[in-house]
Design a protein around this motif. Structure first.
Motif, short mmCIF file in Angstrom:
data_model
loop_
_atom_site.label_atom_id
_atom_site.label_comp_id
_atom_site.label_asym_id
_atom_site.label_seq_id
_atom_site.Cartn_x
_atom_site.Cartn_y
_atom_site.Cartn_z
N VAL A 39 54.45 -60.78 -0.62
CA VAL A 39 54.81 -59.38 -0.38
C VAL A 39 56.26 -59.18 -0.79
O VAL A 39 57.13 -59.94 -0.38
N ARG A 40 56.52 -58.18 -1.60
CA ARG A 40 57.88 -57.94 -2.10
C ARG A 40 58.50 -56.67 -1.52
O ARG A 40 59.71 -56.52 -1.51
N THR A 41 57.67 -55.74 -1.03
CA THR A 41 58.18 -54.45 -0.57
C THR A 41 57.77 -54.21 0.88
O THR A 41 56.60 -54.33 1.23
N TYR A 42 58.76 -53.90 1.71
CA TYR A 42 58.55 -53.64 3.13
C TYR A 42 59.03 -52.24 3.47
O TYR A 42 59.89 -51.70 2.78
N PRO A 43 58.47 -51.62 4.55
CA PRO A 43 57.43 -52.10 5.45
C PRO A 43 56.08 -52.22 4.73
O PRO A 43 55.85 -51.59 3.70
N HIS A 44 55.21 -53.03 5.34
CA HIS A 44 53.95 -53.36 4.67
C HIS A 44 52.85 -53.59 5.71
O HIS A 44 53.10 -54.21 6.75
N VAL A 45 51.64 -53.12 5.41
CA VAL A 45 50.46 -53.40 6.22
C VAL A 45 49.63 -54.45 5.49
O VAL A 45 49.13 -54.20 4.40
N PRO A 46 49.50 -55.67 6.04
CA PRO A 46 48.76 -56.73 5.36
C PRO A 46 47.25 -56.59 5.56
O PRO A 46 46.77 -55.59 6.08
N GLY A 47 46.52 -57.64 5.15
CA GLY A 47 45.06 -57.65 5.25
C GLY A 47 44.43 -57.52 3.89
O GLY A 47 44.33 -56.42 3.34
N ILE A 48 43.95 -58.65 3.31
CA ILE A 48 43.57 -58.65 1.90
C ILE A 48 42.16 -58.16 1.63
O ILE A 48 41.73 -58.10 0.48
N ASP A 49 41.42 -57.79 2.68
CA ASP A 49 40.08 -57.21 2.46
C ASP A 49 39.70 -56.36 3.66
O ASP A 49 40.31 -56.45 4.74
N PHE A 50 38.68 -55.52 3.49
CA PHE A 50 38.18 -54.74 4.62
C PHE A 50 36.85 -54.09 4.26
O PHE A 50 36.48 -53.97 3.09
N SER A 51 36.13 -53.69 5.31
CA SER A 51 34.96 -52.83 5.15
C SER A 51 35.13 -51.66 6.09
O SER A 51 35.82 -51.75 7.11
N GLY A 52 34.51 -50.55 5.74
CA GLY A 52 34.64 -49.37 6.57
C GLY A 52 33.86 -48.19 6.03
O GLY A 52 32.98 -48.35 5.18
N GLU A 53 34.23 -47.00 6.50
CA GLU A 53 33.50 -45.78 6.19
C GLU A 53 34.42 -44.77 5.52
O GLU A 53 35.55 -44.55 5.97
N VAL A 54 33.94 -44.19 4.43
CA VAL A 54 34.73 -43.19 3.70
C VAL A 54 34.94 -41.96 4.58
O VAL A 54 33.99 -41.43 5.18
#
Length: 332
Positions: free
Chosen positions: A58-73
């Motif tokens: 990660v080069r730019t902060y602030p940042h929300v991590p988590g390299i994958d996800f599933s969910g609802e549009v």
């Protein structure tokens, strides 16, 4: 109207990365075509590194991590996705250069998403996650090189107790391959046998790089370790064997020679699950929905709350985690 949500936010002060849960709104999210209500994410080794400020991922902060996800549009500016559609995202450096899945809302480009395939729930998709998706890409690469369960011999999986390795063992076993699983943790032996491993190999057996060629053992291999382990595996491949390489836990150096490639015709295929073309991603997810045993999937998965992810990030770096770690993102 902006919607409020909770997220794990990383920041950097005096070159030290800190983390805290914050209340944000959808106005804080980066630009993108599709707004998704994130329900499930995962914890991978790369996430552990990011949470602990390792590797300059990660080069730019602030940042929300988590390299994958599933969910609802929730909303979409792209005709391919409608509100209520279930979607999956892996790759495209989400969680590294673009805010990722450790927030209860995410906004991303439509091209990065894949529709949730029939036969999978969002929870199951993230029980598979980036690690399982990578494992399927690795299996597909072996198949494309002619490696078949009809051959006389075993496919070796290194780092078999980890996320990629666990799912790779399950898939290969379900497809009828004889699977050798390599691990340095004796306590995972029963776990790996339960996933379908027919042979267990101590990782200390895969450290000799003094000879470019050793006795032929494997018709194929899926390596998620790299470095000296990968070099040793290459030296033991059978004639015209193939290796799918998809990890650098042991480092980027490869102390091998060209002899396995020239004298045995060994093929080494690099697996890139980040910039993977849409058609390949879709095919891999469809196959996972059909071919990955759901009982194996449950056995290889531990569920945690998003509020516990920092603690578990430290555990995964210490090698204290086996299989997949599923994160309930709404539990924070």
């Amino acid at each position: 109207m902006a919607e409020a949500f909770r997220a794990l936010v990383l920041d950097q002060h005096d070159k030290k990365v800190t983390s805290e849960f914050r209340n944000l709104t959808t106005d804080d999210l980066p630009a993108g075509d599709v707004l998704v209500r994130v329900k499930w994410s995962t914890l991978n080794y790369k996430d552990g590194m990011i949470l602990n400020g390792l590797g300059r991922l990660v080069r730019t902060y602030p940042h929300v991590p988590g390299i994958d996800f599933s969910g609802e549009v929730v909303t979409s500016g792209d005709d391919r996705y409608k509100p209520g559609d279930e979607v999956v995202l892996t790759g495209w450096r989400v969680g590294e250069v673009h805010w990722g899945g450790y927030g209860q809302m995410a906004r991303v480009k439509a091209d990065w998403l894949v529709p949730l395939p029939d036969g999978l729930s969002g929870r199951q998709a993230m029980s598979i996650g980036t690690a399982g998706f990578t494992a399927m890409l690795a299996v597909m690469a072996l198949e494309e090189q002619g490696v078949s369960p009809d051959e006389d011999g075993e496919v070796l999986v290194t780092g078999a107790a980890g996320g990629v390795g666990s799912v790779a063992v399950s898939i290969l076993s379900a497809l009828g391959y004889k699977v050798a699983a390599s691990t340095g943790r004796a306590e995972t032996h029963d776990y790996l046998r339960g996933l379908g491993a027919t042979t267990l190999v101590d990782r200390n057996e895969l450290t000799d790089t003094s000879k470019p060629l050793l006795a032929e053992r494997w018709i194929g291999a899926i390596d998620s370790v790299g470095s000296t382990t990968l070099a040793h595996v290459l030296s033991e491949m059978k004639y015209h064997g193939a290796v799918s390489a998809c990890g650098l836990a042991g480092g980027p150096d490869l102390p091998a020679t060209v002899l396995p490639f020239l004298l045995r015709g060994v093929r080494l295929i690099g697996i890139d699950s980040v910039m993977c073309p849409y058609a390949t991603r879709t095919k891999a997810w469809e196959r996972l929905a059909k071919e990955l045993p759901t009982d194996h999937l449950a056995a290889a998965t531990t569920k945690i709350a998003l509020g516990d992810v920092v603690e578990w990030g430290e555990k995964i770096l210490k090698g204290q985690v086996k299989g997949r770690v599923l994160i309930d993102v709404q539990d924070c």
